[in-house]
Design an enzyme around this catalytic site. Structure first.
Site, PDB file in Angstrom:
ATOM      1  NE  ARG A  30       9.525 -42.095   7.687  1.00  0.00           N
ATOM      2  CZ  ARG A  30       9.094 -41.266   6.748  1.00  0.00           C
ATOM      3  NH1 ARG A  30       9.959 -40.614   5.979  1.00  0.00           N
ATOM      4  NH2 ARG A  30       7.810 -41.070   6.551  1.00  0.00           N
ATOM      5  CE1 TYR A  34       5.553 -36.594  12.248  1.00  0.00           C
ATOM      6  CE2 TYR A  34       3.840 -36.923  10.621  1.00  0.00           C
ATOM      7  CZ  TYR A  34       4.956 -36.242  11.052  1.00  0.00           C
ATOM      8  OH  TYR A  34       5.471 -35.224  10.298  1.00  0.00           O
ATOM      9  CD  GLU A  38      13.771 -32.322   6.260  1.00  0.00           C
ATOM     10  OE1 GLU A  38      13.325 -33.287   5.622  1.00  0.00           O
ATOM     11  OE2 GLU A  38      14.114 -32.397   7.451  1.00  0.00           O
ATOM     12  NE  ARG A  53       4.911 -31.375  32.170  1.00  0.00           N
ATOM     13  CZ  ARG A  53       5.980 -30.670  32.535  1.00  0.00           C
ATOM     14  NH1 ARG A  53       6.271 -30.539  33.818  1.00  0.00           N
ATOM     15  NH2 ARG A  53       6.750 -30.086  31.635  1.00  0.00           N
ATOM     16  CE  LYS A  57       6.333 -38.821   8.901  1.00  0.00           C
ATOM     17  NZ  LYS A  57       6.503 -37.505   8.320  1.00  0.00           N
ATOM     18  CG  LEU A 100      11.619 -37.777   7.704  1.00  0.00           C
ATOM     19  CD1 LEU A 100      11.735 -38.257   9.145  1.00  0.00           C
ATOM     20  CD2 LEU A 100      10.170 -37.538   7.351  1.00  0.00           C
TER      21      LEU A 100
HETATM   22  N1  PLP Z   1      10.823 -34.031   5.464  1.00  0.00           N
HETATM   23  C1  PLP Z   1       9.995 -33.693   6.464  1.00  0.00           C
HETATM   24  C2  PLP Z   1      10.464 -32.726   7.487  1.00  0.00           C
HETATM   25  C3  PLP Z   1       8.706 -34.238   6.522  1.00  0.00           C
HETATM   26  O1  PLP Z   1       7.878 -33.895   7.538  1.00  0.00           O
HETATM   27  C4  PLP Z   1       8.281 -35.141   5.512  1.00  0.00           C
HETATM   28  C5  PLP Z   1       6.949 -35.736   5.544  1.00  0.00           C
HETATM   29  O2  PLP Z   1       6.149 -35.480   6.392  1.00  0.00           O
HETATM   30  C6  PLP Z   1       9.183 -35.447   4.477  1.00  0.00           C
HETATM   31  C7  PLP Z   1      10.444 -34.893   4.493  1.00  0.00           C
HETATM   32  C8  PLP Z   1       8.790 -36.394   3.379  1.00  0.00           C
HETATM   33  O3  PLP Z   1       8.787 -37.718   3.831  1.00  0.00           O
HETATM   34  P1  PLP Z   1       7.864 -38.830   3.154  1.00  0.00           P
HETATM   35  O4  PLP Z   1       8.255 -38.852   1.707  1.00  0.00           O
HETATM   36  O5  PLP Z   1       8.232 -40.069   3.842  1.00  0.00           O
HETATM   37  O6  PLP Z   1       6.457 -38.395   3.353  1.00  0.00           O
END
Ligand code: PLP
Length: 286
Positions: free
Chosen positions: A51, A32, A182, A100, A150, A206
């Site tokens: 991304r 997503y 994070e 499935r 993501k 991420l």
């Molecule tokens: N880290 C995680 C785990 C996230 O889910 C997100 C955004 O959803 C981010 C960092 C920030 O990413 P972005 O700046 O691309 O929204």
């Protein structure tokens, strides 16, 4: 009633349907993106589109046959739903096979599912929370090891938000091998003097699109940037802390595990970066 996008069609939200065999539903086999909208325009669209491509490649997920021009779909949804400030959510899954099965379905017969919808958030940029900052707690990072992709497997981050809520905080910073990875849905930063410190890129986090833009603007504004790990103890001793994400932009953090950061109010660097990010991204919005 929103108009949403499902596999090539624009539909009222209550008429949009996905199969119970969809691999997004059964296996969290989907990726997503969330792109914010300011002044009716898309922020950092190119970064999110790139991304998305990378996430699809890393999971060996086929492109929809006629992958629509995603910028057009985003813009059309903004128009149809009259969004001035808010977000566009996009999800692509490996599609819905007949049954499935753990093995990936044949991409010749099972086509990916593509869904987009809007989230109307008037006041997103002028968020009063940015004036007082947020509180975070630390929790163990118990996610899978490919956090650079993501994916829609967001159960642990959801649990993290609930742990934060139960502790009277706004969010959680996740810790692995003694270092902060994070936030549950954002990248984490501390500030010492004129230096901004944030975890280096790798599979552990991420690669935030907002992170990339904010670090670029910080360097352009002659701030020092160090991309390295830091601990909760180091963060509690920092002058400032903040998070970034597409929907919060730059958001000050004023408390970590009950310890006030700096003066316990948003610091000047986080406030300045928020201002620069909003100004510059509005100029570049499409
Ligand atoms: N880290 C995680 C785990 C996230 O889910 C997100 C955004 O959803 C981010 C960092 C920030 O990413 P972005 O700046 O691309 O929204």
């Amino acid at each position: 009633m929103r108009t949403v996008y499902v596999n090539g069609e624009y539909l009222p939200e209550n008429e949009a349907k996905i199969s119970i065999f969809d691999r997004g539903f059964l296996m969290a086999d989907g990726v997503y993106e969330v792109t914010s909208v300011l002044d009716g325009k898309l922020i950092d669209f190119d970064g999110h589109a790139k991304r998305l491509e990378r996430s699809l490649d890393e999971l060996d997920m086929p492109r929809p046959d006629a992958l629509p021009d995603l910028l057009d779909v985003h813009r059309e949804l903004v128009r149809l739903n009259g969004i001035e400030e808010g977000m566009i959510y996009l999800q692509i899954t490996r599609g819905a096979p007949d049954d499935r099965d753990f093995a990936f379905p044949d991409p010749e017969t099972t086509k990916p599912t593509v869904v987009l919808f809007t989230q109307n958030k008037p006041g997103l940029a002028d968020n009063p929370t940015a004036k007082k900052g947020i509180k975070v707690i630390s929790i163990a990072d118990q996610r899978w090891a490919r956090r650079d992709i993501k994916t829609v497997q967001l159960l642990y981050p959801s649990m993290g938000k609930m742990m934060a809520k139960a502790a009277g905080a706004d969010d959680a910073w996740m810790v692995e091998d003694g270092a902060v990875t994070e936030g549950t849905s954002n990248n984490a930063y501390i500030v010492k003097g004129n230096t901004i410190i944030t975890r280096n890129l790798g599979n552990e986090i991420l690669h935030g699109i907002t992170r990339a833009a904010v670090l670029r603007f910080a360097r352009e504004a002659q701030m020092q940037v160090e991309e390295r790990s830091f601990t909760i103890a180091e963060a509690q001793e920092a002058d400032e802390a903040f998070i970034t994400s597409a929907s919060t932009f730059v958001m000050p953090v004023v408390d970590i595990d009950g310890a006030s950061i700096g003066t316990g109010t948003p610091g000047p660097i986080a406030a300045r970066l928020r201002e620069i990010y909003l100004d510059e991204s509005r100029k570049l919005a499409v």
